[in-house]
Design a protein around this motif. Structure first.
Motif, short mmCIF file in Angstrom:
data_model
loop_
_atom_site.label_atom_id
_atom_site.label_comp_id
_atom_site.label_asym_id
_atom_site.label_seq_id
_atom_site.Cartn_x
_atom_site.Cartn_y
_atom_site.Cartn_z
N ASP A 62 1.18 -24.58 -7.98
CA ASP A 62 1.19 -24.68 -6.52
C ASP A 62 1.89 -23.49 -5.86
O ASP A 62 2.38 -23.58 -4.74
CB ASP A 62 1.83 -25.99 -6.08
N GLU A 63 1.91 -22.35 -6.57
CA GLU A 63 2.53 -21.14 -6.04
C GLU A 63 1.61 -19.94 -6.27
O GLU A 63 0.73 -19.99 -7.13
CB GLU A 63 3.87 -20.86 -6.73
N ALA A 64 1.85 -18.89 -5.51
CA ALA A 64 1.14 -17.63 -5.74
C ALA A 64 2.17 -16.51 -5.83
O ALA A 64 3.16 -16.49 -5.08
CB ALA A 64 0.15 -17.34 -4.62
N GLN A 65 1.94 -15.61 -6.75
CA GLN A 65 2.81 -14.45 -6.97
C GLN A 65 2.04 -13.21 -6.52
O GLN A 65 0.94 -12.97 -7.01
CB GLN A 65 3.16 -14.33 -8.46
N ILE A 66 2.60 -12.46 -5.58
CA ILE A 66 2.00 -11.18 -5.20
C ILE A 66 2.42 -10.17 -6.26
O ILE A 66 3.60 -9.88 -6.42
CB ILE A 66 2.47 -10.71 -3.81
N ASN A 67 1.44 -9.65 -6.99
CA ASN A 67 1.73 -8.68 -8.05
C ASN A 67 1.60 -7.24 -7.57
O ASN A 67 2.13 -6.33 -8.20
CB ASN A 67 0.80 -8.91 -9.24
N TYR A 68 0.85 -7.06 -6.47
CA TYR A 68 0.59 -5.71 -5.98
C TYR A 68 0.20 -5.81 -4.52
O TYR A 68 -0.61 -6.66 -4.15
CB TYR A 68 -0.54 -5.08 -6.80
N PHE A 69 0.77 -4.95 -3.69
CA PHE A 69 0.42 -4.93 -2.27
C PHE A 69 0.65 -3.51 -1.77
O PHE A 69 1.77 -3.01 -1.84
CB PHE A 69 1.30 -5.91 -1.49
N VAL A 70 -0.41 -2.85 -1.30
CA VAL A 70 -0.26 -1.49 -0.81
C VAL A 70 -1.32 -1.18 0.25
O VAL A 70 -2.42 -1.74 0.22
CB VAL A 70 -0.35 -0.45 -1.96
N VAL A 71 -0.95 -0.30 1.16
CA VAL A 71 -1.88 0.25 2.14
C VAL A 71 -1.78 1.77 2.01
O VAL A 71 -0.68 2.31 1.87
CB VAL A 71 -1.53 -0.19 3.58
N ASN A 72 -2.93 2.42 2.03
CA ASN A 72 -3.00 3.88 1.96
C ASN A 72 -2.05 4.49 2.99
O ASN A 72 -1.98 4.04 4.13
CB ASN A 72 -4.46 4.31 2.23
N GLN A 73 -1.32 5.51 2.57
CA GLN A 73 -0.31 6.19 3.39
C GLN A 73 -0.84 6.53 4.80
O GLN A 73 -0.14 6.35 5.79
CB GLN A 73 0.10 7.48 2.67
N LYS A 74 -2.06 7.04 4.88
CA LYS A 74 -2.63 7.48 6.16
C LYS A 74 -2.84 6.34 7.14
O LYS A 74 -2.99 6.56 8.33
CB LYS A 74 -3.97 8.20 5.95
N PHE A 75 -2.88 5.10 6.64
CA PHE A 75 -3.19 3.95 7.48
C PHE A 75 -2.01 3.01 7.69
O PHE A 75 -2.17 1.93 8.23
CB PHE A 75 -4.38 3.18 6.88
N ARG A 76 -0.83 3.46 7.29
CA ARG A 76 0.36 2.62 7.45
C ARG A 76 0.85 2.64 8.89
O ARG A 76 0.56 3.56 9.64
CB ARG A 76 1.47 3.08 6.51
N LYS A 77 1.59 1.60 9.24
CA LYS A 77 2.17 1.44 10.58
C LYS A 77 1.10 1.35 11.67
O LYS A 77 1.31 1.74 12.80
CB LYS A 77 3.16 2.57 10.89
N LYS A 78 -0.07 0.82 11.28
CA LYS A 78 -1.17 0.62 12.23
C LYS A 78 -1.63 -0.83 12.22
O LYS A 78 -2.65 -1.16 12.81
CB LYS A 78 -2.33 1.55 11.89
N GLY A 79 -0.92 -1.69 11.52
CA GLY A 79 -1.23 -3.12 11.52
C GLY A 79 -2.12 -3.59 10.39
O GLY A 79 -2.38 -4.79 10.26
N PHE A 80 -2.60 -2.69 9.53
CA PHE A 80 -3.51 -3.09 8.45
C PHE A 80 -2.79 -3.92 7.38
O PHE A 80 -3.35 -4.88 6.86
CB PHE A 80 -4.19 -1.88 7.82
N GLY A 81 -1.56 -3.55 7.05
CA GLY A 81 -0.80 -4.33 6.08
C GLY A 81 -0.51 -5.73 6.60
O GLY A 81 -0.62 -6.71 5.87
N SER A 82 -0.18 -5.82 7.89
CA SER A 82 0.06 -7.13 8.51
C SER A 82 -1.21 -7.97 8.52
O SER A 82 -1.17 -9.17 8.26
CB SER A 82 0.58 -6.96 9.94
N TYR A 83 -2.32 -7.33 8.80
CA TYR A 83 -3.62 -8.02 8.80
C TYR A 83 -3.90 -8.60 7.41
O TYR A 83 -4.29 -9.77 7.28
CB TYR A 83 -4.70 -7.01 9.21
N LEU A 84 -3.67 -7.80 6.38
CA LEU A 84 -3.90 -8.24 5.00
C LEU A 84 -2.92 -9.35 4.61
O LEU A 84 -3.30 -10.34 3.99
CB LEU A 84 -3.80 -7.05 4.04
#
Length: 148
Positions: A62-84
Motif C-alpha cells: 500500500d505504498e509507492a517508492q519514488i526511485n527516480y525523478f528528474v526534469v531536463n535542466q532547460k525546463f526546470r523552474k517552469k512548473g513541469f516537475g510540479s505537474y509530474l
C-alpha cells in the motif's frame, strides 16, 4: 502541448539519455533492471513529443517508492516537475496507496525544497549514503485514499 505518458522498455535509451544529461544516476544496465522490477511504473512529462522529465516509482503493497525523478535542466523552474509530481500523487491516491516514499541527498537543496512543497517530511537519515559522503534524507508523504 504538455502531456504525461507511461514509458516502457522500448524507451530505455531515451531514459538513459535524459539521465546522462541531468543527474547521471543510473547506468544503462540499471535502467534495464528497473523496468524488470515488479510493480514499477515509469511516466514521462512531454512537450509535444519531447520527453523532458521522468518519474520512476514502484508500488509495494500500500505504498509507492519514488526511485527516480528528474526534469531536463532547460525546463526546470517552469512548473513541469510540479505537474509530474501532482500527476504521480493523484495516481497513487487513485490506487488507494497510503504513503509515497523517496530518498534525496541532503546536499541537493533544490530537490529537498521541491519535495517539501508537496508535504514530504523527513522520517530518517542514511548517513554517508552517497559517493560524495552526503547523507540520504528518507522522506514520506501521507496520501489521501479515494473511497470506492
Amino acid at each position: 502541448m504538455i502531456s504525461i505518458k507511461q514509458i516502457n522498455e522500448r524507451d530505455i535509451d531515451l531514459c538513459y539519455e535524459l539521465d546522462s544529461n541531468t543527474i547521471s544516476l543510473w547506468s544503462k544496465k540499471q535502467w534495464v533492471n528497473e523496468f524488470k522490477k515488479e510493480g514499477t511504473k515509469v511516466f514521462g512529462v512531454l512537450i509535444k513529443n519531447l520527453v523532458i522529465g521522468i518519474c520512476v516509482f514502484q508500488v509495494v503493497l500500500d505504498e509507492a517508492q519514488i526511485n527516480y525523478f528528474v526534469v531536463n535542466q532547460k525546463f526546470r523552474k517552469k512548473g513541469f516537475g510540479s505537474y509530474l509530481m501532482r500527476y504521480l500523487i493523484n495516481k497513487c491516491e487513485n490506487l488507494n496507496l497510503k504513503k509515497l516514499l523517496l530518498e534525496v541527498s541532503q546536499s541537493n537543496v533544490t530537490a529537498e525544497r521541491f519535495y517539501r512543497r508537496f508535504d514530504f517530511s523527513t522520517v530518517g537519515i542514511r548517513k554517508n549514503y552517497y559517493k560524495d559522503g552526503s547523507h540520504a534524507l528518507l522522506k514520506e508523504k501521507n496520501l489521501t485514499t479515494k473511497i470506492m
